[in-house]
Scaffold this motif. Sequence first.
Motif, mmCIF file in Angstrom:
data_model
loop_
_atom_site.group_PDB
_atom_site.id
_atom_site.type_symbol
_atom_site.label_atom_id
_atom_site.label_comp_id
_atom_site.label_asym_id
_atom_site.label_seq_id
_atom_site.Cartn_x
_atom_site.Cartn_y
_atom_site.Cartn_z
ATOM 1 N N GLN A 42 0.822 -1.203 0.000
ATOM 2 C CA GLN A 42 0.000 0.000 0.000
ATOM 3 C C GLN A 42 0.863 1.264 0.000
ATOM 4 N N THR A 43 2.113 1.111 0.440
ATOM 5 C CA THR A 43 3.009 2.274 0.565
ATOM 6 C C THR A 43 4.298 2.116 -0.226
ATOM 7 N N TYR A 44 4.768 0.870 -0.360
ATOM 8 C CA TYR A 44 6.084 0.630 -0.938
ATOM 9 C C TYR A 44 5.980 -0.272 -2.171
ATOM 10 N N ARG A 45 7.067 -0.276 -2.948
ATOM 11 C CA ARG A 45 7.185 -1.234 -4.052
ATOM 12 C C ARG A 45 7.575 -2.590 -3.439
ATOM 13 N N VAL A 46 6.779 -3.605 -3.707
ATOM 14 C CA VAL A 46 6.966 -4.897 -3.040
ATOM 15 C C VAL A 46 6.958 -6.029 -4.056
ATOM 16 N N ILE A 47 7.892 -6.956 -3.870
ATOM 17 C CA ILE A 47 7.895 -8.208 -4.632
ATOM 18 C C ILE A 47 7.735 -9.355 -3.639
ATOM 19 N N LEU A 48 6.768 -10.214 -3.891
ATOM 20 C CA LEU A 48 6.545 -11.412 -3.092
ATOM 21 C C LEU A 48 7.131 -12.595 -3.848
ATOM 22 N N LEU A 49 8.077 -13.286 -3.216
ATOM 23 C CA LEU A 49 8.782 -14.403 -3.839
ATOM 24 C C LEU A 49 8.369 -15.717 -3.199
ATOM 25 N N ASP A 50 7.921 -16.653 -4.014
ATOM 26 C CA ASP A 50 7.620 -17.996 -3.517
ATOM 27 C C ASP A 50 8.906 -18.812 -3.577
ATOM 28 N N SER A 68 11.059 -21.205 -12.126
ATOM 29 C CA SER A 68 11.889 -21.954 -13.069
ATOM 30 C C SER A 68 12.370 -21.067 -14.214
ATOM 31 N N ALA A 69 11.590 -20.056 -14.581
ATOM 32 C CA ALA A 69 12.024 -19.112 -15.618
ATOM 33 C C ALA A 69 13.197 -18.268 -15.111
ATOM 34 N N ALA A 70 13.148 -17.903 -13.834
ATOM 35 C CA ALA A 70 14.272 -17.165 -13.251
ATOM 36 C C ALA A 70 15.524 -18.032 -13.226
ATOM 37 N N LEU A 71 15.358 -19.312 -12.932
ATOM 38 C CA LEU A 71 16.497 -20.230 -12.933
ATOM 39 C C LEU A 71 17.107 -20.335 -14.323
ATOM 40 N N GLN A 72 16.251 -20.378 -15.340
ATOM 41 C CA GLN A 72 16.755 -20.456 -16.709
ATOM 42 C C GLN A 72 17.544 -19.192 -17.066
ATOM 43 N N LEU A 73 17.029 -18.035 -16.651
ATOM 44 C CA LEU A 73 17.763 -16.786 -16.896
ATOM 45 C C LEU A 73 19.136 -16.835 -16.232
ATOM 46 N N VAL A 94 23.681 -20.274 -4.744
ATOM 47 C CA VAL A 94 24.174 -19.057 -5.396
ATOM 48 C C VAL A 94 23.077 -18.435 -6.258
ATOM 49 N N PHE A 95 22.244 -19.276 -6.861
ATOM 50 C CA PHE A 95 21.115 -18.766 -7.645
ATOM 51 C C PHE A 95 20.201 -17.910 -6.772
ATOM 52 N N PHE A 96 19.847 -18.414 -5.597
ATOM 53 C CA PHE A 96 18.948 -17.656 -4.724
ATOM 54 C C PHE A 96 19.620 -16.381 -4.213
ATOM 55 N N ARG A 97 20.906 -16.444 -3.952
ATOM 56 C CA ARG A 97 21.616 -15.234 -3.551
ATOM 57 C C ARG A 97 21.550 -14.185 -4.652
ATOM 58 N N ASP A 98 21.842 -14.597 -5.882
ATOM 59 C CA ASP A 98 21.824 -13.670 -7.010
ATOM 60 C C ASP A 98 20.410 -13.198 -7.321
ATOM 61 N N PRO A 115 18.577 -25.624 -1.160
ATOM 62 C CA PRO A 115 19.348 -24.535 -1.775
ATOM 63 C C PRO A 115 18.857 -23.147 -1.382
ATOM 64 N N ALA A 116 17.549 -23.033 -1.140
ATOM 65 C CA ALA A 116 17.008 -21.727 -0.760
ATOM 66 C C ALA A 116 17.260 -21.408 0.701
ATOM 67 N N GLY A 117 17.388 -22.439 1.533
ATOM 68 C CA GLY A 117 17.401 -22.274 2.973
ATOM 69 C C GLY A 117 18.395 -21.277 3.536
ATOM 70 N N ILE A 118 19.620 -21.727 3.762
ATOM 71 C CA ILE A 118 20.638 -20.872 4.380
ATOM 72 C C ILE A 118 20.920 -19.652 3.519
ATOM 73 N N SER A 119 20.900 -19.822 2.205
ATOM 74 C CA SER A 119 21.206 -18.722 1.297
ATOM 75 C C SER A 119 20.272 -17.538 1.527
ATOM 76 N N ILE A 120 18.965 -17.800 1.629
ATOM 77 C CA ILE A 120 18.003 -16.714 1.821
ATOM 78 C C ILE A 120 18.102 -16.145 3.231
ATOM 79 N N LEU A 121 18.280 -17.002 4.215
ATOM 80 C CA LEU A 121 18.391 -16.504 5.589
ATOM 81 C C LEU A 121 19.602 -15.592 5.743
ATOM 82 N N LEU A 122 20.711 -15.949 5.124
ATOM 83 C CA LEU A 122 21.905 -15.114 5.196
ATOM 84 C C LEU A 122 21.711 -13.788 4.463
ATOM 85 N N ALA A 123 20.983 -13.827 3.359
ATOM 86 C CA ALA A 123 20.809 -12.617 2.539
ATOM 87 C C ALA A 123 19.760 -11.665 3.093
#
Length: 251
Positions: A29-37, A60-65, A104-108, A131-139
């Motif tokens: 409602q106030t900010y630009r927001v991206i929700l990531l599954d 999966s499209a992001a992974l391909q990129l 590294v994918f999730f970090r990037d 792969p998403a676990g520690i990477s996202i928590l650290l980031a």
Amino acid sequence: MGKIVAVWSPSGGVGKTEIAKNLALTAGQTYRVILLDANLCNPDIAEHLGLYYEQGKTLSAALQLWNEKRLTPGALRKILQPYQKISVLVGSEDTIEQTDYSPVFFRDLLRTLSQLADFVIADMDSDITSPAGISILLASHHVITPFSTVPSTLGHGKVYMDLLKESYQMNPHKFDPVLNRAGEGGSVSETDIEICMKRPVIATIPYRKEYLQSACKGSPLVLEKRLLSKKLSRTLQNVVRKYAQKDVSLG
């Protein structure tokens, strides 16, 4: 660069997706927001929001990129789906083997998404070894950790928080407990959580059947015009204001 907020708990069934989607819409409602599954076990943000798994517009499209070394803000913007005032990167309908992903994918991915938004809110599963676990928590700048009133969730939280601090030198001050579904019938209180986790509870969300029903309808509760929705929105607005003003060191 936007702030990254993960919604994570070592226990299942505590309402991570419920909190992530409503928090994202409140912040939107106030900010630009991206929700990531970023839930690799049960990617269901699309179902919760009534979105489709459009070809070329999923995780999966992001992974391909990324595999093609084309993971840029402009390329990512094209695969996001609009919903209300936020953007959503849904998971993959056909769950890819976790070995296809990389920490590294999730970090990037998070670094690139944060160039497009004020807040990136990541809905995670419970598995920190994925792969998403520690990477996202650290980031992440902040990690919302929901607890229910069931005592086992408190025990799991304590064990995992000690593990993250000792094994990964993760900053405990960026983990913010939330008591979700308060009054559902268990014995855990705000005080119990604060004593065990040595962190203040930043929000308490009462148990209401409407919260659970909203997931089945594909209509998040904060979008509905009722007193209960307004109360939830005010609670989450306080969290958003806190995160907009506060900086926590990564790690």
